[in-house]
Design a protein around this motif. Structure first.
Motif, mmCIF file in Angstrom:
data_model
loop_
_atom_site.group_PDB
_atom_site.id
_atom_site.type_symbol
_atom_site.label_atom_id
_atom_site.label_comp_id
_atom_site.label_asym_id
_atom_site.label_seq_id
_atom_site.Cartn_x
_atom_site.Cartn_y
_atom_site.Cartn_z
ATOM 1 N N CYS A 31 9.115 -12.864 -4.329
ATOM 2 C CA CYS A 31 9.670 -11.573 -3.907
ATOM 3 C C CYS A 31 11.112 -11.747 -3.437
ATOM 4 O O CYS A 31 11.573 -12.858 -3.118
ATOM 5 N N ASN A 33 12.174 -10.667 -0.683
ATOM 6 C CA ASN A 33 11.944 -11.149 0.676
ATOM 7 C C ASN A 33 11.020 -12.352 0.579
ATOM 8 O O ASN A 33 9.832 -12.220 0.271
ATOM 9 N N SER A 35 9.485 -14.223 2.513
ATOM 10 C CA SER A 35 8.284 -14.291 3.347
ATOM 11 C C SER A 35 7.107 -13.548 2.723
ATOM 12 O O SER A 35 5.955 -13.764 3.102
ATOM 13 N N GLU A 36 7.357 -12.697 1.785
ATOM 14 C CA GLU A 36 6.294 -11.943 1.142
ATOM 15 C C GLU A 36 5.844 -12.566 -0.181
ATOM 16 O O GLU A 36 4.928 -12.059 -0.833
ATOM 17 N N PRO A 59 0.590 -10.195 -4.177
ATOM 18 C CA PRO A 59 1.518 -9.512 -3.246
ATOM 19 C C PRO A 59 2.183 -8.313 -3.923
ATOM 20 O O PRO A 59 2.400 -8.296 -5.134
ATOM 21 N N CYS A 61 5.136 -7.250 -2.518
ATOM 22 C CA CYS A 61 6.535 -7.400 -2.115
ATOM 23 C C CYS A 61 7.021 -6.177 -1.324
ATOM 24 O O CYS A 61 8.208 -5.821 -1.370
ATOM 25 N N LYS A 64 3.654 -6.945 4.178
ATOM 26 C CA LYS A 64 2.533 -7.879 4.071
ATOM 27 C C LYS A 64 1.366 -7.316 3.265
ATOM 28 O O LYS A 64 0.328 -7.951 3.143
ATOM 29 N N ARG A 66 -1.046 -6.449 0.366
ATOM 30 C CA ARG A 66 -1.431 -7.086 -0.894
ATOM 31 C C ARG A 66 -2.346 -6.127 -1.656
ATOM 32 O O ARG A 66 -3.061 -5.312 -1.058
#
Length: 268
Positions: A31, A33, A35-36, A59, A61, A64, A66
């Protein structure tokens, strides 16, 4: 003998390579980001290939959150049909091997055993052809449904250009390809055995007797017909001592051999 040896063996390879299969594909979603992101998405599937029941998380994106997705397609009918035919063919060929070896007299009694064997062999030849063809088509559809590129299209995150979705590893299909090959080898083996089983039946022996009777009737008709009469014998026209064998006008001592010299002598 080839049927006794190879039929159970080929049937085992056919249903083992198909019925015992399990595969897995790996995907990664990177993603914008980081972290995603999820760089290790594993999707496992197996026989009987009810792919619509294979679920996995991916994910979005978008924070958080999903999403829960599943593969597409149900190819269990062709796979289960193929394995079922392979199992029954193995059991029958194993039983037939025992009968051939230990109960040969019972097998040939009243010609019932060869007739049953012939009918079953024809039926299994047809079923092997149908099931192998159906499973070959089903396997082609399984390969498409489990192609990582196709699975990535199911994810909403992969529809955004800012995210990077990549296939990491495709499932290995070599054993499934082998199952299709053994399916058609079984068809060739069973179809080729039809003639050898047919020769054991009463139909083949009755056909031979009919052919022998026909040849005997034809030979007797030739012996009794005009080809064996006396027209070509001593009394016939071609073998008579006729004009060519008698002392005719060309062979007698007539005027050509006497009058000429006598008159010449008198003149002298």
């Amino acid at each position: 003998m080839c049927m006794v040896i190879f039929a159970p063996l080929f049937a085992i390879f056919a249903f083992a390579t198909c019925g015992g299969y399990s595969g897995e594909l790996h995907l990664s979603v990177d993603c914008a980001n980081k972290s995603e992101s999820d760089l290790n998405i594993d999707i496992a599937f197996a026989y009987p290939f009810r792919l619509h029941q294979v679920n996995f998380d991916a994910p979005t994106c978008e924070g958080k959150r999903r999403e829960k997705l599943s593969l597409i397609g149900d190819f269990s009918s062709s796979a289960e049909f193929f394995v079922t035919i392979a199992v029954f063919a193995f059991l029958y060929s194993l039983a037939a091997t025992v009968v051939y070896i230990f109960f040969q007299n019972k097998y040939r009694e009243n010609n019932r055993g060869p007739l049953i064997d012939f009918i079953v062999t024809v039926v299994f030849s047809f079923l092997w052809l149908v099931s192998s063809s159906a499973w070959a088509k089903g396997l082609s559809d399984v390969k498409i449904a489990t192609d990582p590129e196709e699975v990535l299209l199911l994810m909403s995150a992969c529809k955004q250009q800012s995210n990077k979705c990549l296939p990491v590893r495709s499932p290995v299909m070599s054993s499934l390809n082998t199952s299709v090959v053994f399916g058609f080898l079984n068809f060739i083996l069973w179809a080729g055995n039809i003639w050898f089983v047919f020769k054991e039946t009463g139909w083949h022996s009755s056909g031979q007797r009919h052919a022998q009777d026909t040849m005997e009737k034809q030979s007797s008709s030739y012996n009794q017909g005009g080809y064996n009469q006396d027209s070509y014998g001593p009394a016939g026209g071609y073998n008579q001592p006729g004009s060519y064998g008698q002392v005719g006008e060309y062979g007698q001592s007539q005027s050509y051999g006497q009058s000429g010299p006598t008159s010449f002598a008198n003149q002298i």
